[in-house]
Design a protein around this motif. Structure first.
Motif, PDB file in Angstrom:
ATOM      1  N   MET A   1       0.837  -1.196   0.000  1.00  0.00           N
ATOM      2  CA  MET A   1       0.000   0.000   0.000  1.00  0.00           C
ATOM      3  C   MET A   1       0.880   1.257   0.000  1.00  0.00           C
ATOM      4  SD  MET A   1      -3.478   0.418   0.327  1.00  0.00           S
ATOM      5  CE  MET A   1      -4.120  -0.680   1.606  1.00  0.00           C
ATOM      6  N   LEU A   2       1.927   1.239   0.804  1.00  0.00           N
ATOM      7  CA  LEU A   2       2.835   2.384   0.868  1.00  0.00           C
ATOM      8  C   LEU A   2       3.547   2.601  -0.460  1.00  0.00           C
ATOM      9  CD1 LEU A   2       4.380   1.847   4.426  1.00  0.00           C
ATOM     10  CD2 LEU A   2       2.779   3.641   3.735  1.00  0.00           C
ATOM     11  N   ALA A   3       3.920   1.495  -1.123  1.00  0.00           N
ATOM     12  CA  ALA A   3       4.602   1.608  -2.411  1.00  0.00           C
ATOM     13  C   ALA A   3       3.675   2.207  -3.462  1.00  0.00           C
ATOM     14  CB  ALA A   3       5.109   0.236  -2.864  1.00  0.00           C
ATOM     15  N   MET A   4       2.435   1.739  -3.500  1.00  0.00           N
ATOM     16  CA  MET A   4       1.485   2.263  -4.481  1.00  0.00           C
ATOM     17  C   MET A   4       1.146   3.731  -4.188  1.00  0.00           C
ATOM     18  SD  MET A   4       1.156   0.013  -6.717  1.00  0.00           S
ATOM     19  CE  MET A   4      -0.004   1.006  -7.649  1.00  0.00           C
ATOM     20  N   ALA A   5       1.004   4.054  -2.894  1.00  0.00           N
ATOM     21  CA  ALA A   5       0.731   5.443  -2.526  1.00  0.00           C
ATOM     22  C   ALA A   5       1.920   6.331  -2.883  1.00  0.00           C
ATOM     23  CB  ALA A   5       0.414   5.544  -1.039  1.00  0.00           C
ATOM     24  N   GLY A   6       3.124   5.778  -2.738  1.00  0.00           N
ATOM     25  CA  GLY A   6       4.314   6.533  -3.126  1.00  0.00           C
ATOM     26  C   GLY A   6       4.334   6.829  -4.621  1.00  0.00           C
ATOM     27  N   LEU A   7       3.899   5.841  -5.411  1.00  0.00           N
ATOM     28  CA  LEU A   7       3.835   6.038  -6.861  1.00  0.00           C
ATOM     29  C   LEU A   7       2.816   7.108  -7.231  1.00  0.00           C
ATOM     30  CD1 LEU A   7       4.483   5.252  -9.786  1.00  0.00           C
ATOM     31  CD2 LEU A   7       2.751   3.438  -9.594  1.00  0.00           C
ATOM     32  N   THR A   8       1.612   7.002  -6.679  1.00  0.00           N
ATOM     33  CA  THR A   8       0.586   7.995  -7.007  1.00  0.00           C
ATOM     34  C   THR A   8       0.975   9.377  -6.490  1.00  0.00           C
ATOM     35  OG1 THR A   8      -0.690   7.408  -5.011  1.00  0.00           O
ATOM     36  CG2 THR A   8      -1.267   6.285  -7.062  1.00  0.00           C
ATOM     37  N   ALA A   9       1.663   9.410  -5.351  1.00  0.00           N
ATOM     38  CA  ALA A   9       2.107  10.693  -4.806  1.00  0.00           C
ATOM     39  C   ALA A   9       3.112  11.360  -5.744  1.00  0.00           C
ATOM     40  CB  ALA A   9       2.728  10.493  -3.427  1.00  0.00           C
ATOM     41  N   CYS A  10       4.014  10.572  -6.309  1.00  0.00           N
ATOM     42  CA  CYS A  10       5.004  11.122  -7.239  1.00  0.00           C
ATOM     43  C   CYS A  10       4.332  11.643  -8.510  1.00  0.00           C
ATOM     44  CB  CYS A  10       6.040  10.061  -7.601  1.00  0.00           C
ATOM     45  SG  CYS A  10       7.174   9.659  -6.262  1.00  0.00           S
ATOM     46  N   ILE A  11       3.347  10.902  -8.999  1.00  0.00           N
ATOM     47  CA  ILE A  11       2.660  11.317 -10.232  1.00  0.00           C
ATOM     48  C   ILE A  11       1.900  12.614 -10.019  1.00  0.00           C
ATOM     49  CG2 ILE A  11       0.864  10.699 -11.892  1.00  0.00           C
ATOM     50  CD1 ILE A  11       1.649   7.761 -11.477  1.00  0.00           C
ATOM     51  N   ILE A  12       1.169  12.705  -8.895  1.00  0.00           N
ATOM     52  CA  ILE A  12       0.378  13.919  -8.674  1.00  0.00           C
ATOM     53  C   ILE A  12       1.290  15.121  -8.386  1.00  0.00           C
ATOM     54  CG2 ILE A  12       0.032  13.736  -6.174  1.00  0.00           C
ATOM     55  CD1 ILE A  12      -2.547  14.793  -8.870  1.00  0.00           C
ATOM     56  N   THR A  13       2.475  14.870  -7.825  1.00  0.00           N
ATOM     57  CA  THR A  13       3.432  15.957  -7.608  1.00  0.00           C
ATOM     58  C   THR A  13       3.923  16.507  -8.944  1.00  0.00           C
ATOM     59  OG1 THR A  13       4.164  15.016  -5.497  1.00  0.00           O
ATOM     60  CG2 THR A  13       5.629  16.597  -6.544  1.00  0.00           C
ATOM     61  N   MET A  14       4.172  15.614  -9.905  1.00  0.00           N
ATOM     62  CA  MET A  14       4.557  16.053 -11.248  1.00  0.00           C
ATOM     63  C   MET A  14       3.460  16.919 -11.846  1.00  0.00           C
ATOM     64  SD  MET A  14       6.089  12.412 -12.594  1.00  0.00           S
ATOM     65  CE  MET A  14       6.056  12.930 -14.301  1.00  0.00           C
TER      66      MET A  14
ATOM     67  N   VAL B   1       2.733  20.983 -22.613  1.00  0.00           N
ATOM     68  CA  VAL B   1       2.193  21.282 -21.281  1.00  0.00           C
ATOM     69  C   VAL B   1       0.805  20.674 -21.132  1.00  0.00           C
ATOM     70  CG1 VAL B   1       1.387  23.110 -19.752  1.00  0.00           C
ATOM     71  CG2 VAL B   1       3.544  23.389 -20.983  1.00  0.00           C
ATOM     72  N   SER B   2      -0.039  20.884 -22.128  1.00  0.00           N
ATOM     73  CA  SER B   2      -1.401  20.341 -22.094  1.00  0.00           C
ATOM     74  C   SER B   2      -1.382  18.819 -22.050  1.00  0.00           C
ATOM     75  CB  SER B   2      -2.189  20.817 -23.320  1.00  0.00           C
ATOM     76  OG  SER B   2      -2.212  22.216 -23.394  1.00  0.00           O
ATOM     77  N   LEU B   3      -0.566  18.219 -22.926  1.00  0.00           N
ATOM     78  CA  LEU B   3      -0.507  16.761 -22.998  1.00  0.00           C
ATOM     79  C   LEU B   3       0.056  16.162 -21.708  1.00  0.00           C
ATOM     80  CD1 LEU B   3       0.749  16.306 -26.670  1.00  0.00           C
ATOM     81  CD2 LEU B   3      -1.561  15.915 -25.792  1.00  0.00           C
ATOM     82  N   ALA B   4       1.083  16.798 -21.160  1.00  0.00           N
ATOM     83  CA  ALA B   4       1.683  16.272 -19.934  1.00  0.00           C
ATOM     84  C   ALA B   4       0.716  16.357 -18.763  1.00  0.00           C
ATOM     85  CB  ALA B   4       2.971  17.033 -19.608  1.00  0.00           C
ATOM     86  N   LEU B   5      -0.020  17.465 -18.661  1.00  0.00           N
ATOM     87  CA  LEU B   5      -1.013  17.586 -17.593  1.00  0.00           C
ATOM     88  C   LEU B   5      -2.104  16.535 -17.738  1.00  0.00           C
ATOM     89  CD1 LEU B   5      -1.454  21.459 -17.301  1.00  0.00           C
ATOM     90  CD2 LEU B   5      -0.591  19.932 -15.520  1.00  0.00           C
ATOM     91  N   ALA B   6      -2.588  16.341 -18.969  1.00  0.00           N
ATOM     92  CA  ALA B   6      -3.648  15.366 -19.208  1.00  0.00           C
ATOM     93  C   ALA B   6      -3.177  13.951 -18.897  1.00  0.00           C
ATOM     94  CB  ALA B   6      -4.131  15.459 -20.656  1.00  0.00           C
ATOM     95  N   VAL B   7      -1.972  13.613 -19.345  1.00  0.00           N
ATOM     96  CA  VAL B   7      -1.454  12.248 -19.161  1.00  0.00           C
ATOM     97  C   VAL B   7      -1.138  11.966 -17.697  1.00  0.00           C
ATOM     98  CG1 VAL B   7       0.482  10.714 -19.684  1.00  0.00           C
ATOM     99  CG2 VAL B   7      -0.596  12.013 -21.522  1.00  0.00           C
TER     100      VAL B   7
ATOM    101  N   GLY C   1      -5.167   8.945 -11.845  1.00  0.00           N
ATOM    102  CA  GLY C   1      -6.465   8.304 -11.650  1.00  0.00           C
ATOM    103  C   GLY C   1      -6.407   6.810 -11.868  1.00  0.00           C
ATOM    104  N   PHE C   2      -5.622   6.389 -12.864  1.00  0.00           N
ATOM    105  CA  PHE C   2      -5.487   4.960 -13.174  1.00  0.00           C
ATOM    106  C   PHE C   2      -4.852   4.199 -12.015  1.00  0.00           C
ATOM    107  CE2 PHE C   2      -2.896   1.471 -14.906  1.00  0.00           C
ATOM    108  CZ  PHE C   2      -3.881   0.721 -15.545  1.00  0.00           C
ATOM    109  N   PHE C   3      -3.728   4.698 -11.525  1.00  0.00           N
ATOM    110  CA  PHE C   3      -3.025   3.997 -10.448  1.00  0.00           C
ATOM    111  C   PHE C   3      -3.692   4.215  -9.095  1.00  0.00           C
ATOM    112  CE2 PHE C   3       0.496   4.324 -13.550  1.00  0.00           C
ATOM    113  CZ  PHE C   3       0.820   2.976 -13.620  1.00  0.00           C
TER     114      PHE C   3
END
Length: 301
Positions: free
Chosen positions: A82-95, A163-169, A175-177
């Motif tokens: 759970m911590l690993a997956m939360a770490g992944l989503t945390a990194c993505i949303i920070t980007m 910028v638009s594409l990176a924000l969307a992706v 959301g996926f992870f």
């Protein structure tokens, strides 16, 4: 108004109205967020992001304790997966957050609006590519229109609207992870910001120790806007999490266009960012694609 129709069986009309108000309020707050981000545009990007993370933790924790939903959160803290997956989503949303704050600071707010308009269509593509979901003809047409819009902007600017594409992706990837975390949205949000708070807090302490921070070593205005980065991040997210429980996905699907529309209007009429013929054509194609996609979703086809 909720049109008097209960969105979910068993829900009272009062619960639906409350859910609608919370969801609508969340999108309104996201819509005016660029105005706040302009207040911190003169500050270093990483310091803004670090404060945005750090000061989200107390509010998210208070809400979780107030709701009495700490059991799932404590269990998540004991789960390495759970911590690993939360770490992944945390990194993505920070980007995603970092790119968003940077884009507004350098007067590219229109591109952020386009990114969040494109996001639903990127979600459809991710479903097709990664989950084997088949696109119907209407969805294929919507994605094609979006691709044409991107091609027009690429031709006009000589480069991809990255910028638009990176924000969307990144938002679609989040959301996926995020769906892999088997805990509620409020618990998941607290877990993410607590993980991020470790490096964010260390970075802020380092800045303060070196006297290069703007939290305690600058003006009262800088201190106030940095402290406010937490609430402006956490409040709409928590409002959306609670509001979504009482509403249909179709209702939320229509609401999601409120924020980018407000961002677009603010970019053009408040920030006075340039908006030429190519942008008008591209946005027109995107709006048409979203209308087609939304119509298809509402009909369930």
């Amino acid at each position: 108004m909720t049109t008097g129709v209960i969105d979910k069986p068993g829900e009272t009309e009062a619960a639906v109205r409350r859910g609608f108000a919370l969801g609508f309020g969340a999108y309104l707050l996201w819509g005016i967020l660029p105005l706040y981000m302009k207040l911190v545009a003169h500050l270093p990007l990483m310091e803004v992001i670090a404060n945005r993370i750090l000061w989200s933790v107390p509010l998210a924790a208070i809400v979780l304790v107030w709701l009495g939903r700490t059991a799932d959160f404590k269990a998540a803290l004991r789960s390495p997966r759970m911590l690993a997956m939360a770490g992944l989503t945390a990194c993505i949303i920070t980007m995603n957050w970092s790119l968003y704050v940077w884009a507004i600071a350098v007067d590219r707010t229109i591109e952020t609006a386009l990114g969040y308009y494109i996001n639903p269509l990127v979600n459809v593509m991710i479903g097709a590519l990664l989950l084997g979901e088949r696109l119907n003809r209407v969805q294929t047409a919507a994605v094609a229109l979006a691709a044409i819009a991107v091609a027009i902007l690429t031709y006009e600017n000589g480069t991809l609207p990255w910028v638009s594409l990176a924000l969307a992706v990144t938002f679609a990837a989040y959301g996926f992870f995020r769906k892999t975390l088997p805990i509620g949205p409020s618990q998941g949000f607290l877990l993410e910001v607590m993980i991020l708070a470790v490096p964010a807090g260390a970075y802020i302490v380092w800045l303060i120790a070196n006297g290069t921070d703007h939290l305690v070593s600058s003006t009262g205005f800088d201190t106030a806007v940095l402290l406010g980065c937490g609430p402006v991040t956490a409040v709409p997210l928590l409002m959306f999490a609670f509001g979504a429980k009482a509403l249909r996905l179709s209702t939320l699907g229509l609401m999601q266009y409120i924020a980018p529309t407000m961002v677009f209007l603010i970019a053009v009429f408040v920030f006075n960012e340039p908006f030429g013929t190519a942008q008008l054509v591209a946005f027109g194609l995107i709006w048409t694609a979203l209308a087609i996609y939304t119509w298809s979703t509402l009909r369930g086809k």
